[in-house]
Design an enzyme around this catalytic site. Structure first.
Site, PDB file in Angstrom:
ATOM      1  N   TYR A 162      -1.743  -8.803   7.128  1.00 56.28           N
ATOM      2  CA  TYR A 162      -2.293  -7.473   7.392  1.00 56.28           C
ATOM      3  C   TYR A 162      -1.305  -6.397   6.973  1.00 56.28           C
ATOM      4  CZ  TYR A 162       0.663  -7.143  11.620  1.00 56.28           C
ATOM      5  OH  TYR A 162       1.722  -7.084  12.501  1.00 56.28           O
ATOM      6  N   CYS A 163      -1.844  -5.204   6.701  1.00 55.51           N
ATOM      7  CA  CYS A 163      -1.023  -4.034   6.389  1.00 55.51           C
ATOM      8  C   CYS A 163      -1.800  -2.803   6.844  1.00 55.51           C
ATOM      9  CB  CYS A 163      -0.673  -3.962   4.904  1.00 55.51           C
ATOM     10  SG  CYS A 163      -2.101  -3.855   3.808  1.00 55.51           S
ATOM     11  N   THR A 164      -1.378  -1.620   6.432  1.00 54.31           N
ATOM     12  CA  THR A 164      -1.975  -0.384   6.940  1.00 54.31           C
ATOM     13  C   THR A 164      -3.448  -0.239   6.553  1.00 54.31           C
ATOM     14  OG1 THR A 164       0.187   0.682   6.770  1.00 54.31           O
ATOM     15  CG2 THR A 164      -1.726   2.123   7.023  1.00 54.31           C
TER      16      THR A 164
END
Length: 616
Positions: A214-216
């Site tokens: 996951y990331c922003t």
């Protein structure tokens, strides 16, 4: 009443984020579209266009952003794009607006939408090989089932699950996913381009596992997941949160398994959930704190750090957790001793660093012209030598320059990280010349030679054997020296972080090419180079065919031989090509007739002093 609320919402301010990986058939045409459409709607922010897609963060009136989306949705290029639109307040102050790029509209053509590799010559993985997308609901369900030891999606539950955060460490400080019974990996990287190296180092830990990333907003997982999957069948089970943390928090407003705030790269700084608990802590006093609006940065690496308002009053020098791991302490400015400038270096430093100690020699009138009789601080300049040289050799070659600039400049010399083999010119009159040569330097009487960039054919070895020199000498050999940048870039970053702050950088020949590459890469990664200025002598451009037309925005001085300058190693045209990479409004060019050297006689030395004086 509801109609009035909706009207107010459309008239309010908002921010829009989206990206799209797809072949762009006509990049110049898309640039013109964004310039016309965004300016007509009064949008500000960043637009990045590459041959393989776009990455956009813009702000403006909600009604204008909705019109922008409507136009894009009618274009086949943006079919299936996830437009993340959110209402927000205006930037709280001008500093935040400037740092986050919301004071103007910046449209740039780039080689890649996010800088995944620190080496601009390296090829990024194929985005078509990215991991499988999971919606926020699917992602949440996998975490719930794994955390409670329940059966989940068959493709995921077949292997041990690990949760991988693809963001920078300053982002994970204020918010992250926390799920019981699931191994969570935080690479603790300063910048996204450090992630490939971390993945390489952790390959065995990732092999054969189901990797949940996951990331922003999702774009960083696209490239990172493709890179992991490119390692082979044992790395095929990679999944990513579609739409990133932003879409997850929209689906689970109470935060779900995400704790803290989602760091964002616009003037909102961070976005939280209904759960108001604070995950971050002040770097100094360790009290609960998660507000980056003061924009405090590490004194060594310039990374954002969390410092509460009380501690900001008491301290202005900060050392982030990564620099602390590297045994960096809060060091004072260089102290004066025996009329020389001394540096306090980390005792465990592995780099071969040689400090040029320049004596203070000022007249009484010069000294009395400064408050309290204090001497003005000299400009600290990091010096990069040329190909097949070393720091000590370059220090000797610039001794005349150092002497004439002794009152305003302090030079620091370092060796490049690539050690080169020794070369010799055999005596062709001797029948058995090879048998008489040593395989290593006899009695240690030969100093080692180094390079910043090397030929791809050069194979590094522990024993630097002797090698027969090329005959005749090829003056264009520097064109084949295209490998080794990634190692040199990381080496320079480490060296700079271990030492005190530098005002400028000076490079000679290949060192100038490396200095320009370093400044360019810093600008691409963090928006600006760390140096206040750069000096590039007898240099050349090490990159050709770069589609990123953005100039290097650092005041620069370019010094090289004129057409009659007798520089037989670097042609004048090559040095001009290097100068053209920089912002013309803040660059100075000095052409001389003295060959492959840095001139120290008038009028050239006076021009160099004039350039440096503006930074004193």
């Amino acid at each position: 009443m509801e109609e009035n609320v909706a009207l107010d919402s459309r008239n309010g301010d908002g921010v829009l984020l989206y990206y799209k990986y797809a072949p762009v058939p006509d990049v110049p045409s898309l640039v013109r579209f964004y310039n016309s459409n965004s300016r007509s709607l009064g949008l500000l922010g960043r637009v990045r266009i590459a041959p393989d897609g776009v990455n956009v963060t813009v702000g403006g009136k909600m009604s204008s952003l909705e019109k922008h989306i409507a136009v894009l949705e009618s274009m086949s290029l943006f079919e299936g794009t996830d437009f993340k639109l959110a209402s927000c307040e205006r930037p709280s102050n001008e500093k935040i607006a400037q740092e986050c790029g919301f004071t103007s509209l910046s449209i740039r053509v780039v080689k890649e939408l996010v800088t995944f590799r620190s080496n601009p010559l390296s090829k990024s993985p194929e985005i078509l090989n990215a991991g499988k997308h999971l919606s926020a609901v699917e992602f949440h369900q996998v975490l719930h089932d794994a955390g409670n030891n329940l059966a989940s999606q068959e493709s995921i539950q077949q292997k041990q699950l690990v949760l991988l955060d693809a963001r920078n460490v300053y982002e994970t400080r204020v918010g992250k996913f926390q799920t019981p019974n699931i191994e969570t990996l935080d690479p603790e990287i300063r910048q996204y381009s450090d992630l490939p190296s971390w993945i390489d180092q952790q390959s065995e830990q990732l092999r054969g596992k189901s990797i949940l990333m996951y990331c922003t907003g999702g774009i960083r997982c696209e490239m990172a997941s493709a890179y992991i999957r490119s390692k082979g069948v044992d790395f095929d089970n990679v999944f990513q949160l579609y739409g990133g943390i932003q879409r997850y928090l929209e689906q689970f407003p109470d935060g779900g398994y995400f704790k803290g705030k989602n760091f964002v790269f616009d003037h909102r700084i961070s976005v939280g959930s209904l759960d108001t608990r604070v995950l971050g802590t002040c770097l100094i006093c360790a009290s609960s704190f998660d507000d980056y609006s003061s924009r405090c940065r590490c004194s060594h690496c310039r990374m954002l750090v969390l410092v509460c308002s009380d501690c900001q009053v008491n301290s202005k020098v900060y050392v982030c957790e990564l620099c602390q791991k590297n045994d960096k302490a809060v060091r004072p400015m260089p102290s004066r001793k025996d009329s020389q400038l001394q540096f306090e270096l980390s005792p465990d430093s592995e780099e071969a660093i040689e400090i040029a100690k320049v004596s203070f020699q000022m007249t009484p009138s010069e000294l009395s012209s400064h408050p309290d009789g204090e001497r003005p601080r000299k400009l600290k300049i990091l010096c990069l030598h040329g190909f097949r040289q070393n720091g000590s050799n370059f220090k000797g070659r610039t001794s005349s320059l150092a002497k004439k600039l002794k009152n305003i400049v302090e030079f620091t010399f370092i060796d490049a990280p690539h050690e080169l083999p020794y070369i010799y010119q055999p005596d062709l009159n001797k029948k058995d010349h090879c048998s008489s040569m040593h395989s290593s330097p006899p009695d240690g009487s030969f100093k080692r030679k180094f390079a910043w960039l090397i030929s791809p054919e050069l194979s590094p070895s522990v024993e630097q054997d002797w090698k027969i020199a090329d005959v005749p000498f090829d003056p264009l050999q520097y064109r084949q020296q295209t490998a080794g940048f990634e190692k040199s870039y990381a080496y320079l970053e480490t060296t700079i972080s271990r030492m005190c702050h530098f005002d400028g950088i000076l490079g000679f020949s290949q060192g100038a090419a490396m200095a320009a590459l370093f400044c360019k890469q810093q600008q691409k990664i963090s928006g600006a180079a760390d140096f206040r200025f750069g000096i590039f002598c007898s240099g050349y451009s090490a990159i050709s065919g770069d589609v990123d037309a953005e100039p290097i925005k650092i005041p620069s001085l370019h010094c090289f031989g004129s057409g009659q300058g007798q520089d037989r190693q670097i042609a004048r045209a090559a040095s001009i090509d290097l100068a053209n990479l920089f912002d013309k409004d803040s660059s100075v060019i000095i052409e001389h007739d003295m060959g492959h050297i840095i001139p120290t006689r008038p009028p050239y030395i006076d021009q160099i002093k004039g350039f440096l004086s503006q930074f004193l």
